[in-house]
Design a protein around this motif. Structure first.
Motif, PDB file in Angstrom:
ATOM      1  N   ASP A  82     -26.299 -47.513  14.158  1.00  0.00           N
ATOM      2  CA  ASP A  82     -25.551 -47.323  12.906  1.00  0.00           C
ATOM      3  C   ASP A  82     -24.213 -46.626  13.171  1.00  0.00           C
ATOM      4  O   ASP A  82     -23.179 -47.006  12.600  1.00  0.00           O
ATOM      5  CB  ASP A  82     -26.376 -46.505  11.917  1.00  0.00           C
ATOM      6  CG  ASP A  82     -27.608 -47.258  11.429  1.00  0.00           C
ATOM      7  OD1 ASP A  82     -27.637 -48.498  11.573  1.00  0.00           O
ATOM      8  OD2 ASP A  82     -28.528 -46.604  10.920  1.00  0.00           O
ATOM      9  N   ALA A  83     -24.233 -45.606  14.042  1.00  0.00           N
ATOM     10  CA  ALA A  83     -23.000 -44.886  14.373  1.00  0.00           C
ATOM     11  C   ALA A  83     -22.021 -45.806  15.090  1.00  0.00           C
ATOM     12  O   ALA A  83     -20.811 -45.775  14.839  1.00  0.00           O
ATOM     13  CB  ALA A  83     -23.319 -43.669  15.236  1.00  0.00           C
ATOM     14  N   ALA A  84     -22.535 -46.641  15.997  1.00  0.00           N
ATOM     15  CA  ALA A  84     -21.680 -47.581  16.728  1.00  0.00           C
ATOM     16  C   ALA A  84     -21.055 -48.600  15.784  1.00  0.00           C
ATOM     17  O   ALA A  84     -19.866 -48.943  15.907  1.00  0.00           O
ATOM     18  CB  ALA A  84     -22.488 -48.287  17.818  1.00  0.00           C
ATOM     19  N   MET A  85     -21.828 -49.100  14.809  1.00  0.00           N
ATOM     20  CA  MET A  85     -21.295 -50.065  13.852  1.00  0.00           C
ATOM     21  C   MET A  85     -20.247 -49.422  12.951  1.00  0.00           C
ATOM     22  O   MET A  85     -19.258 -50.075  12.577  1.00  0.00           O
ATOM     23  CB  MET A  85     -22.436 -50.638  13.007  1.00  0.00           C
ATOM     24  CG  MET A  85     -23.361 -51.579  13.770  1.00  0.00           C
ATOM     25  SD  MET A  85     -22.506 -53.019  14.462  1.00  0.00           S
ATOM     26  CE  MET A  85     -21.917 -53.822  12.972  1.00  0.00           C
TER      27      MET A  85
ATOM     28  N   THR B  83     -11.757 -51.735  13.842  1.00  0.00           N
ATOM     29  CA  THR B  83     -11.369 -53.154  13.893  1.00  0.00           C
ATOM     30  C   THR B  83     -11.567 -53.905  12.587  1.00  0.00           C
ATOM     31  O   THR B  83     -11.217 -55.083  12.498  1.00  0.00           O
ATOM     32  CB  THR B  83     -12.160 -53.906  14.996  1.00  0.00           C
ATOM     33  OG1 THR B  83     -13.562 -53.895  14.668  1.00  0.00           O
ATOM     34  CG2 THR B  83     -11.961 -53.257  16.350  1.00  0.00           C
ATOM     35  N   GLN B  84     -12.122 -53.257  11.571  1.00  0.00           N
ATOM     36  CA  GLN B  84     -12.392 -53.980  10.327  1.00  0.00           C
ATOM     37  C   GLN B  84     -11.870 -53.229   9.105  1.00  0.00           C
ATOM     38  O   GLN B  84     -12.481 -53.247   8.042  1.00  0.00           O
ATOM     39  CB  GLN B  84     -13.903 -54.221  10.183  1.00  0.00           C
ATOM     40  CG  GLN B  84     -14.446 -55.179  11.229  1.00  0.00           C
ATOM     41  CD  GLN B  84     -15.916 -55.510  10.999  1.00  0.00           C
ATOM     42  OE1 GLN B  84     -16.623 -54.806  10.307  1.00  0.00           O
ATOM     43  NE2 GLN B  84     -16.368 -56.585  11.603  1.00  0.00           N
ATOM     44  N   ARG B  85     -10.728 -52.595   9.278  1.00  0.00           N
ATOM     45  CA  ARG B  85     -10.117 -51.918   8.136  1.00  0.00           C
ATOM     46  C   ARG B  85      -9.576 -52.949   7.139  1.00  0.00           C
ATOM     47  O   ARG B  85      -9.022 -53.970   7.533  1.00  0.00           O
ATOM     48  CB  ARG B  85      -8.996 -51.000   8.613  1.00  0.00           C
ATOM     49  CG  ARG B  85      -9.501 -49.777   9.377  1.00  0.00           C
ATOM     50  CD  ARG B  85      -8.375 -48.977   9.966  1.00  0.00           C
ATOM     51  NE  ARG B  85      -7.721 -49.701  11.039  1.00  0.00           N
ATOM     52  CZ  ARG B  85      -6.681 -49.231  11.731  1.00  0.00           C
ATOM     53  NH1 ARG B  85      -6.161 -48.066  11.418  1.00  0.00           N
ATOM     54  NH2 ARG B  85      -6.159 -49.942  12.701  1.00  0.00           N
TER      55      ARG B  85
ATOM     56  N   GLN C 157     -16.748 -55.177  20.888  1.00  0.00           N
ATOM     57  CA  GLN C 157     -17.618 -54.083  20.473  1.00  0.00           C
ATOM     58  C   GLN C 157     -18.943 -54.617  19.929  1.00  0.00           C
ATOM     59  O   GLN C 157     -20.017 -54.089  20.238  1.00  0.00           O
ATOM     60  CB  GLN C 157     -16.938 -53.231  19.408  1.00  0.00           C
ATOM     61  CG  GLN C 157     -15.763 -52.411  19.918  1.00  0.00           C
ATOM     62  CD  GLN C 157     -15.246 -51.468  18.849  1.00  0.00           C
ATOM     63  OE1 GLN C 157     -16.001 -50.714  18.256  1.00  0.00           O
ATOM     64  NE2 GLN C 157     -13.946 -51.516  18.590  1.00  0.00           N
ATOM     65  N   ARG C 158     -18.865 -55.668  19.122  1.00  0.00           N
ATOM     66  CA  ARG C 158     -20.080 -56.227  18.534  1.00  0.00           C
ATOM     67  C   ARG C 158     -21.018 -56.750  19.624  1.00  0.00           C
ATOM     68  O   ARG C 158     -22.245 -56.555  19.552  1.00  0.00           O
ATOM     69  CB  ARG C 158     -19.720 -57.357  17.564  1.00  0.00           C
ATOM     70  CG  ARG C 158     -20.871 -57.807  16.687  1.00  0.00           C
ATOM     71  CD  ARG C 158     -20.399 -58.886  15.715  1.00  0.00           C
ATOM     72  NE  ARG C 158     -19.383 -58.381  14.815  1.00  0.00           N
ATOM     73  CZ  ARG C 158     -19.653 -57.704  13.713  1.00  0.00           C
ATOM     74  NH1 ARG C 158     -20.918 -57.464  13.377  1.00  0.00           N
ATOM     75  NH2 ARG C 158     -18.689 -57.286  12.921  1.00  0.00           N
ATOM     76  N   ALA C 159     -20.447 -57.405  20.640  1.00  0.00           N
ATOM     77  CA  ALA C 159     -21.266 -57.921  21.739  1.00  0.00           C
ATOM     78  C   ALA C 159     -21.910 -56.789  22.534  1.00  0.00           C
ATOM     79  O   ALA C 159     -23.064 -56.888  22.975  1.00  0.00           O
ATOM     80  CB  ALA C 159     -20.400 -58.792  22.665  1.00  0.00           C
TER      81      ALA C 159
END
Length: 232
Positions: free
Chosen positions: A48-51, A58-60, A97-99
Protein backbone atom coordinates in the motif's frame (compact mmCIF):
# COMPACT_ATOMS: atom_id res chain seq x y z
CA UNK A 1 -1.51 -6.14 28.78
CA UNK A 2 -1.02 -8.06 25.55
CA UNK A 3 -3.98 -6.25 23.99
CA UNK A 4 -2.44 -2.89 24.88
CA UNK A 5 0.85 -3.98 23.33
CA UNK A 6 -0.87 -5.02 20.10
CA UNK A 7 -2.75 -1.72 19.93
CA UNK A 8 0.48 0.24 20.46
CA UNK A 9 2.36 -1.87 17.93
CA UNK A 10 -0.40 -1.41 15.33
CA UNK A 11 -0.36 2.36 15.93
CA UNK A 12 3.45 2.41 15.67
CA UNK A 13 3.45 0.46 12.39
CA UNK A 14 0.73 2.77 11.02
CA UNK A 15 2.82 5.84 11.83
CA UNK A 16 5.87 4.36 10.11
CA UNK A 17 3.91 3.40 6.99
CA UNK A 18 2.12 6.76 6.84
CA UNK A 19 5.39 8.56 6.10
CA UNK A 20 6.87 5.89 3.82
CA UNK A 21 4.82 6.89 0.78
CA UNK A 22 7.13 9.89 0.26
CA UNK A 23 10.29 7.74 0.16
CA UNK A 24 11.68 5.86 -2.83
CA UNK A 25 12.73 2.95 -0.63
CA UNK A 26 9.06 2.03 -0.18
CA UNK A 27 9.15 0.76 -3.79
CA UNK A 28 12.72 -0.52 -3.94
CA UNK A 29 13.20 -2.17 -0.56
CA UNK A 30 9.92 -1.92 1.33
CA UNK A 31 8.56 0.67 3.75
CA UNK A 32 9.71 0.46 7.34
CA UNK A 33 11.97 1.98 9.93
CA UNK A 34 15.04 3.83 8.65
CA UNK A 35 17.96 1.41 8.52
CA UNK A 36 15.78 -1.69 8.42
CA UNK A 37 16.88 -4.57 6.21
CA UNK A 38 15.56 -4.51 2.60
CA UNK A 39 12.35 -6.48 2.10
CA UNK A 40 12.05 -7.95 -1.38
CA UNK A 41 8.76 -9.67 -0.57
CA UNK A 42 6.34 -6.97 0.56
CA UNK A 43 3.59 -7.16 3.15
CA UNK A 44 0.18 -5.71 2.30
CA UNK A 45 1.00 -2.57 4.30
CA UNK A 46 4.30 -2.18 2.43
CA UNK A 47 2.52 -2.72 -0.88
CA UNK A 48 0.00 0.00 0.00
CA UNK A 49 2.84 2.40 0.86
CA UNK A 50 4.62 1.58 -2.41
CA UNK A 51 1.44 2.21 -4.43
CA UNK A 52 0.95 5.54 -2.66
CA UNK A 53 4.50 6.55 -3.61
CA UNK A 54 3.80 5.51 -7.22
CA UNK A 55 0.65 7.63 -7.34
CA UNK A 56 2.37 10.62 -5.74
CA UNK A 57 5.27 10.57 -8.20
CA UNK A 58 3.78 9.43 -11.53
CA UNK A 59 0.00 9.74 -11.37
CA UNK A 60 -0.66 13.29 -10.25
CA UNK A 61 -3.88 14.72 -11.68
CA UNK A 62 -3.42 17.15 -14.59
CA UNK A 63 -7.08 18.06 -15.11
CA UNK A 64 -10.63 17.47 -13.95
CA UNK A 65 -12.96 14.84 -15.37
CA UNK A 66 -15.59 16.26 -17.68
CA UNK A 67 -19.29 15.90 -17.09
CA UNK A 68 -21.46 14.08 -19.63
CA UNK A 69 -22.75 17.26 -21.19
CA UNK A 70 -19.27 18.76 -21.50
CA UNK A 71 -17.79 15.74 -23.31
CA UNK A 72 -20.23 16.09 -26.21
CA UNK A 73 -19.01 19.60 -27.09
CA UNK A 74 -16.18 20.28 -29.56
CA UNK A 75 -13.99 21.66 -26.80
CA UNK A 76 -14.89 18.69 -24.65
CA UNK A 77 -13.71 16.26 -27.35
CA UNK A 78 -10.41 18.14 -27.67
CA UNK A 79 -10.03 18.14 -23.88
CA UNK A 80 -10.70 14.39 -23.77
CA UNK A 81 -8.12 13.79 -26.50
CA UNK A 82 -5.49 15.72 -24.56
CA UNK A 83 -6.42 13.81 -21.39
CA UNK A 84 -5.92 10.49 -23.20
CA UNK A 85 -2.47 11.62 -24.37
CA UNK A 86 -1.61 12.56 -20.79
CA UNK A 87 -2.86 9.21 -19.45
CA UNK A 88 -0.76 7.33 -22.02
CA UNK A 89 2.38 9.15 -20.87
CA UNK A 90 1.52 8.61 -17.20
CA UNK A 91 1.03 4.88 -17.87
CA UNK A 92 4.55 4.67 -19.29
CA UNK A 93 5.98 6.72 -16.44
CA UNK A 94 4.42 4.49 -13.78
CA UNK A 95 5.21 1.17 -15.48
CA UNK A 96 8.71 0.58 -13.98
CA UNK A 97 7.44 1.14 -10.45
CA UNK A 98 4.29 -0.89 -11.03
CA UNK A 99 6.31 -3.80 -12.43
CA UNK A 100 8.70 -3.68 -9.47
CA UNK A 101 5.82 -3.73 -6.97
CA UNK A 102 4.21 -6.66 -8.81
CA UNK A 103 7.51 -8.56 -8.73
CA UNK A 104 7.70 -7.98 -4.95
CA UNK A 105 4.54 -9.95 -4.12
CA UNK A 106 4.78 -13.39 -2.52
CA UNK A 107 4.07 -16.09 -5.09
CA UNK A 108 2.40 -19.32 -3.87
CA UNK A 109 4.02 -21.09 -6.81
CA UNK A 110 7.41 -20.76 -5.12
CA UNK A 111 6.31 -22.57 -1.95
CA UNK A 112 7.05 -26.12 -3.11
CA UNK A 113 10.32 -25.10 -4.75
CA UNK A 114 11.42 -23.33 -1.59
CA UNK A 115 10.41 -26.27 0.59
CA UNK A 116 12.58 -28.61 -1.49
CA UNK A 117 15.50 -26.17 -1.61
CA UNK A 118 15.49 -25.65 2.15
CA UNK A 119 16.19 -29.34 2.66
CA UNK A 120 19.78 -28.40 1.83
CA UNK A 121 21.32 -27.17 5.12
CA UNK A 122 23.33 -24.34 3.53
CA UNK A 123 20.19 -23.01 1.78
CA UNK A 124 18.16 -23.23 5.00
CA UNK A 125 20.79 -21.25 6.92
CA UNK A 126 20.97 -18.58 4.21
CA UNK A 127 17.16 -18.30 4.09
CA UNK A 128 16.98 -17.83 7.85
CA UNK A 129 19.65 -15.12 7.69
CA UNK A 130 18.53 -13.20 4.60
CA UNK A 131 14.85 -13.81 3.90
CA UNK A 132 12.35 -11.00 4.41
CA UNK A 133 9.82 -11.33 7.25
CA UNK A 134 6.97 -11.80 4.77
CA UNK A 135 8.84 -14.62 3.00
CA UNK A 136 9.38 -16.36 6.32
CA UNK A 137 5.75 -15.87 7.31
CA UNK A 138 4.29 -17.22 4.06
CA UNK A 139 7.11 -19.65 3.28
CA UNK A 140 7.04 -18.30 -0.26
CA UNK A 141 9.07 -15.78 -2.22
CA UNK A 142 8.42 -12.94 -4.63
CA UNK A 143 10.08 -13.04 -8.04
CA UNK A 144 12.66 -10.49 -6.85
CA UNK A 145 13.45 -12.38 -3.66
CA UNK A 146 13.59 -15.73 -5.46
CA UNK A 147 16.26 -14.36 -7.79
CA UNK A 148 18.13 -12.79 -4.86
CA UNK A 149 17.91 -16.04 -2.89
CA UNK A 150 19.06 -18.28 -5.72
CA UNK A 151 22.04 -16.06 -6.55
CA UNK A 152 22.93 -15.16 -2.97
CA UNK A 153 22.84 -18.64 -1.51
CA UNK A 154 25.43 -19.70 -4.08
CA UNK A 155 27.62 -16.60 -4.25
CA UNK A 156 27.41 -15.02 -0.79
CA UNK A 157 27.16 -18.18 1.27
CA UNK A 158 30.30 -19.98 2.45
CA UNK A 159 28.26 -23.04 3.47
CA UNK A 160 27.34 -23.55 -0.18
CA UNK A 161 31.00 -23.90 -1.11
CA UNK A 162 31.22 -26.80 1.31
CA UNK A 163 28.17 -28.39 -0.29
CA UNK A 164 29.63 -27.86 -3.75
CA UNK A 165 32.90 -29.55 -2.84
CA UNK A 166 31.01 -32.64 -1.70
CA UNK A 167 29.03 -32.92 -4.96
CA UNK A 168 30.01 -35.41 -7.62
CA UNK A 169 28.57 -37.29 -10.55
CA UNK A 170 24.92 -36.60 -11.36
CA UNK A 171 24.46 -34.21 -8.42
CA UNK A 172 27.26 -31.97 -9.66
CA UNK A 173 25.90 -32.10 -13.21
CA UNK A 174 22.39 -31.15 -12.07
CA UNK A 175 23.75 -28.24 -10.05
CA UNK A 176 25.70 -27.01 -13.08
CA UNK A 177 22.51 -27.11 -15.16
CA UNK A 178 20.61 -25.20 -12.45
CA UNK A 179 23.26 -22.49 -12.38
CA UNK A 180 23.24 -22.18 -16.18
CA UNK A 181 19.44 -21.93 -16.19
CA UNK A 182 19.59 -19.27 -13.49
CA UNK A 183 22.08 -17.26 -15.54
CA UNK A 184 19.84 -17.53 -18.61
CA UNK A 185 16.83 -16.35 -16.59
CA UNK A 186 18.69 -13.34 -15.22
CA UNK A 187 19.98 -12.42 -18.69
CA UNK A 188 16.43 -12.62 -20.04
CA UNK A 189 15.31 -10.23 -17.31
CA UNK A 190 18.07 -7.78 -18.29
CA UNK A 191 16.99 -8.01 -21.94
CA UNK A 192 13.36 -7.25 -21.01
CA UNK A 193 14.41 -4.27 -18.89
CA UNK A 194 16.49 -2.91 -21.77
CA UNK A 195 13.51 -3.25 -24.12
CA UNK A 196 11.26 -1.41 -21.68
CA UNK A 197 13.93 1.25 -21.19
CA UNK A 198 14.18 1.75 -24.95
CA UNK A 199 10.41 2.27 -25.14
CA UNK A 200 10.53 4.90 -22.38
CA UNK A 201 13.49 6.65 -24.03
CA UNK A 202 11.60 6.70 -27.32
CA UNK A 203 8.63 8.32 -25.64
CA UNK A 204 10.88 10.91 -24.00
CA UNK A 205 12.40 11.67 -27.40
CA UNK A 206 8.90 12.06 -28.83
CA UNK A 207 7.96 14.53 -26.08
CA UNK A 208 11.15 16.52 -26.71
CA UNK A 209 10.35 16.62 -30.43
CA UNK A 210 6.85 17.96 -29.69
CA UNK A 211 8.26 20.69 -27.43
CA UNK A 212 10.82 21.72 -30.06
CA UNK A 213 8.75 21.54 -33.23
CA UNK A 214 5.27 22.57 -32.05
CA UNK A 215 6.12 26.32 -31.86
CA UNK A 216 8.03 26.14 -35.18
CA UNK A 217 5.17 24.39 -36.95
CA UNK A 218 2.66 26.78 -35.38
CA UNK A 219 4.70 29.75 -36.63
CA UNK A 220 4.90 28.30 -40.15
CA UNK A 221 1.18 27.56 -40.09
CA UNK A 222 0.45 31.20 -39.29
CA UNK A 223 2.71 32.33 -42.16
CA UNK A 224 0.92 29.97 -44.54
CA UNK A 225 -2.48 31.22 -43.40
CA UNK A 226 -1.35 34.81 -43.81
CA UNK A 227 -0.03 34.09 -47.32
CA UNK A 228 -3.28 32.39 -48.37
CA UNK A 229 -5.28 35.35 -47.05
CA UNK A 230 -3.18 37.83 -49.09
CA UNK A 231 -3.56 35.74 -52.24
CA UNK A 232 -7.30 35.70 -51.76
Amino acid sequence: MRHQYLVFRTYYVTIIMSFSYIELRSVISGAGKVGSAPALTLTQAQTDAAMMYLKNTTQRAAGDRLKKGEINTASGQQYQGLLHQYQAIVSAASHPQRALIAASQASPQTREVLKETLQTPSAAVYFEQQASPEAKRTQSLSQRELEFFEVGRRYANTDYLTDLQSMEGDNLLRESIRIQNLQNWLLLGIKQQLQEGNILQGQQLGLQAVQEFRPLLHQKSQHISAGVSRNE
